[in-house]
Write a protein that holds these residues in place. Sequence first.
Motif, PDB file in Angstrom:
ATOM      1  N   MET A   5       0.848  -1.198   0.000  1.00 57.79           N
ATOM      2  CA  MET A   5       0.000   0.000   0.000  1.00 57.79           C
ATOM      3  C   MET A   5       0.886   1.252   0.000  1.00 57.79           C
ATOM      4  O   MET A   5       1.878   1.306   0.711  1.00 57.79           O
ATOM      5  N   SER A   6       0.509   2.235  -0.806  1.00 55.64           N
ATOM      6  CA  SER A   6       1.289   3.477  -0.830  1.00 55.64           C
ATOM      7  C   SER A   6       1.098   4.226   0.489  1.00 55.64           C
ATOM      8  O   SER A   6       0.113   4.011   1.199  1.00 55.64           O
ATOM      9  N   LEU A   7       2.040   5.119   0.764  1.00 53.29           N
ATOM     10  CA  LEU A   7       1.952   5.904   2.003  1.00 53.29           C
ATOM     11  C   LEU A   7       0.664   6.734   2.016  1.00 53.29           C
ATOM     12  O   LEU A   7      -0.027   6.807   3.035  1.00 53.29           O
ATOM     13  N   LYS A   8       0.324   7.308   0.880  1.00 53.00           N
ATOM     14  CA  LYS A   8      -0.885   8.140   0.796  1.00 53.00           C
ATOM     15  C   LYS A   8      -2.130   7.311   1.125  1.00 53.00           C
ATOM     16  O   LYS A   8      -2.984   7.736   1.904  1.00 53.00           O
ATOM     17  N   ASN A   9      -2.224   6.112   0.555  1.00 54.50           N
ATOM     18  CA  ASN A   9      -3.376   5.246   0.833  1.00 54.50           C
ATOM     19  C   ASN A   9      -3.417   4.821   2.293  1.00 54.50           C
ATOM     20  O   ASN A   9      -4.477   4.740   2.900  1.00 54.50           O
ATOM     21  N   LEU A  10      -2.233   4.563   2.829  1.00 53.46           N
ATOM     22  CA  LEU A  10      -2.124   4.171   4.242  1.00 53.46           C
ATOM     23  C   LEU A  10      -2.649   5.292   5.144  1.00 53.46           C
ATOM     24  O   LEU A  10      -3.442   5.053   6.070  1.00 53.46           O
ATOM     25  N   ILE A  11      -2.233   6.514   4.874  1.00 50.48           N
ATOM     26  CA  ILE A  11      -2.656   7.671   5.681  1.00 50.48           C
ATOM     27  C   ILE A  11      -4.152   7.940   5.481  1.00 50.48           C
ATOM     28  O   ILE A  11      -4.886   8.164   6.443  1.00 50.48           O
ATOM     29  N   ASN A  12      -4.601   7.880   4.228  1.00 53.03           N
ATOM     30  CA  ASN A  12      -6.029   8.092   3.947  1.00 53.03           C
ATOM     31  C   ASN A  12      -6.899   7.037   4.623  1.00 53.03           C
ATOM     32  O   ASN A  12      -8.016   7.331   5.061  1.00 53.03           O
ATOM     33  N   GLU A  70      -2.607  17.802   2.637  1.00 54.55           N
ATOM     34  CA  GLU A  70      -2.419  18.441   1.325  1.00 54.55           C
ATOM     35  C   GLU A  70      -1.493  17.590   0.455  1.00 54.55           C
ATOM     36  O   GLU A  70      -0.640  16.869   0.966  1.00 54.55           O
ATOM     37  N   ASP A  71      -1.621  17.768  -0.866  1.00 50.76           N
ATOM     38  CA  ASP A  71      -0.722  17.057  -1.793  1.00 50.76           C
ATOM     39  C   ASP A  71       0.736  17.430  -1.545  1.00 50.76           C
ATOM     40  O   ASP A  71       1.636  16.607  -1.715  1.00 50.76           O
ATOM     41  N   SER A  72       0.962  18.693  -1.146  1.00 50.07           N
ATOM     42  CA  SER A  72       2.340  19.141  -0.900  1.00 50.07           C
ATOM     43  C   SER A  72       3.022  18.313   0.197  1.00 50.07           C
ATOM     44  O   SER A  72       4.234  18.109   0.172  1.00 50.07           O
ATOM     45  N   PHE A  73       2.227  17.814   1.155  1.00 49.41           N
ATOM     46  CA  PHE A  73       2.796  16.968   2.204  1.00 49.41           C
ATOM     47  C   PHE A  73       3.442  15.735   1.586  1.00 49.41           C
ATOM     48  O   PHE A  73       4.548  15.339   1.965  1.00 49.41           O
ATOM     49  N   TYR A  74       2.749  15.129   0.629  1.00 49.78           N
ATOM     50  CA  TYR A  74       3.262  13.882   0.035  1.00 49.78           C
ATOM     51  C   TYR A  74       4.502  14.132  -0.821  1.00 49.78           C
ATOM     52  O   TYR A  74       5.399  13.293  -0.890  1.00 49.78           O
ATOM     53  N   GLU A  75       4.571  15.318  -1.438  1.00 50.07           N
ATOM     54  CA  GLU A  75       5.799  15.681  -2.181  1.00 50.07           C
ATOM     55  C   GLU A  75       6.957  15.853  -1.199  1.00 50.07           C
ATOM     56  O   GLU A  75       8.057  15.332  -1.418  1.00 50.07           O
ATOM     57  N   ASP A  76       6.699  16.562  -0.108  1.00 48.80           N
ATOM     58  CA  ASP A  76       7.747  16.788   0.901  1.00 48.80           C
ATOM     59  C   ASP A  76       8.190  15.486   1.562  1.00 48.80           C
ATOM     60  O   ASP A  76       9.383  15.278   1.802  1.00 48.80           O
ATOM     61  N   ILE A  77       7.254  14.625   1.855  1.00 48.55           N
ATOM     62  CA  ILE A  77       7.587  13.411   2.610  1.00 48.55           C
ATOM     63  C   ILE A  77       8.442  12.473   1.765  1.00 48.55           C
ATOM     64  O   ILE A  77       9.291  11.747   2.292  1.00 48.55           O
ATOM     65  N   SER A 137       8.929   0.184   7.644  1.00 49.00           N
ATOM     66  CA  SER A 137       9.203   0.779   8.962  1.00 49.00           C
ATOM     67  C   SER A 137       9.082   2.301   8.918  1.00 49.00           C
ATOM     68  O   SER A 137       8.541   2.918   9.840  1.00 49.00           O
ATOM     69  N   ILE A 138       9.606   2.901   7.851  1.00 49.54           N
ATOM     70  CA  ILE A 138       9.510   4.359   7.715  1.00 49.54           C
ATOM     71  C   ILE A 138       8.040   4.776   7.624  1.00 49.54           C
ATOM     72  O   ILE A 138       7.614   5.714   8.301  1.00 49.54           O
ATOM     73  N   TYR A 139       7.248   4.057   6.813  1.00 42.55           N
ATOM     74  CA  TYR A 139       5.820   4.371   6.689  1.00 42.55           C
ATOM     75  C   TYR A 139       5.126   4.235   8.049  1.00 42.55           C
ATOM     76  O   TYR A 139       4.291   5.067   8.416  1.00 42.55           O
ATOM     77  N   GLU A 140       5.469   3.184   8.792  1.00 46.07           N
ATOM     78  CA  GLU A 140       4.863   2.989  10.126  1.00 46.07           C
ATOM     79  C   GLU A 140       5.193   4.156  11.051  1.00 46.07           C
ATOM     80  O   GLU A 140       4.335   4.641  11.789  1.00 46.07           O
TER      81      GLU A 140
END
Length: 197
Positions: free
Chosen positions: A1-8, A15-22, A46-49
């Motif tokens: 699962m992508s980080l964005k999907n995990l967070i959602n 914001e989309d800018s968060f995902y660019e920065d992360i 681990s980083i995503y967690e």
Amino acid sequence: MSLKNLINSQNIKLEDSFYEDIEVFIELLKKWGKVHNLSGRLDETSIYENILDSLYPLLFIEKFESFADIGTGAGYPGLILALAQKEKKAYLIEPRAKRVAFLNFVKASLGLKNLTILQKRAENVEDLKVDLITSRAVTNTKLLLDITKNMQKPITSYLFYKGSMLENELLEAKLNNYKIVSKDERNYLYIKGKECC
């Protein structure tokens, strides 16, 4: 699962800018982490967690304008919260030079104007008062409350990322008004301002 999907999937809206920065943060953490031993585990899972762990309290804490993160280390939770809440003033307090160099490099790479990094121990910070004090895996609750008194306003709240020893710590700290939110192995201890210490 992508980080964005995990967070959602946790109903955390960013914001989309968060995902660019992360993405930049993750890339830099992997590079620096191998050389400077910044964080225990550098695999993507681990980083995503760790990122999700840092963000999860945004679902239940009250609004704040400024926060200080004690012992930010490789960026959890302070840097992640600062990326997610760019309109808030963020102070990352970290005594170790290598980690401070990494945090400053991320700040410069992303042009983070809301972020101030202090290479100090919490008890030596002067002239700083914030709405929220956060900390993950630094020391026990009673000591954290003691060493951050200098940053406290009457309304300051606390958010401590805790593990299984929390119950013993609560007895020692003699807290009255607090909330515990548990998720997986994590206990988030939230002490609302005006009711603390």
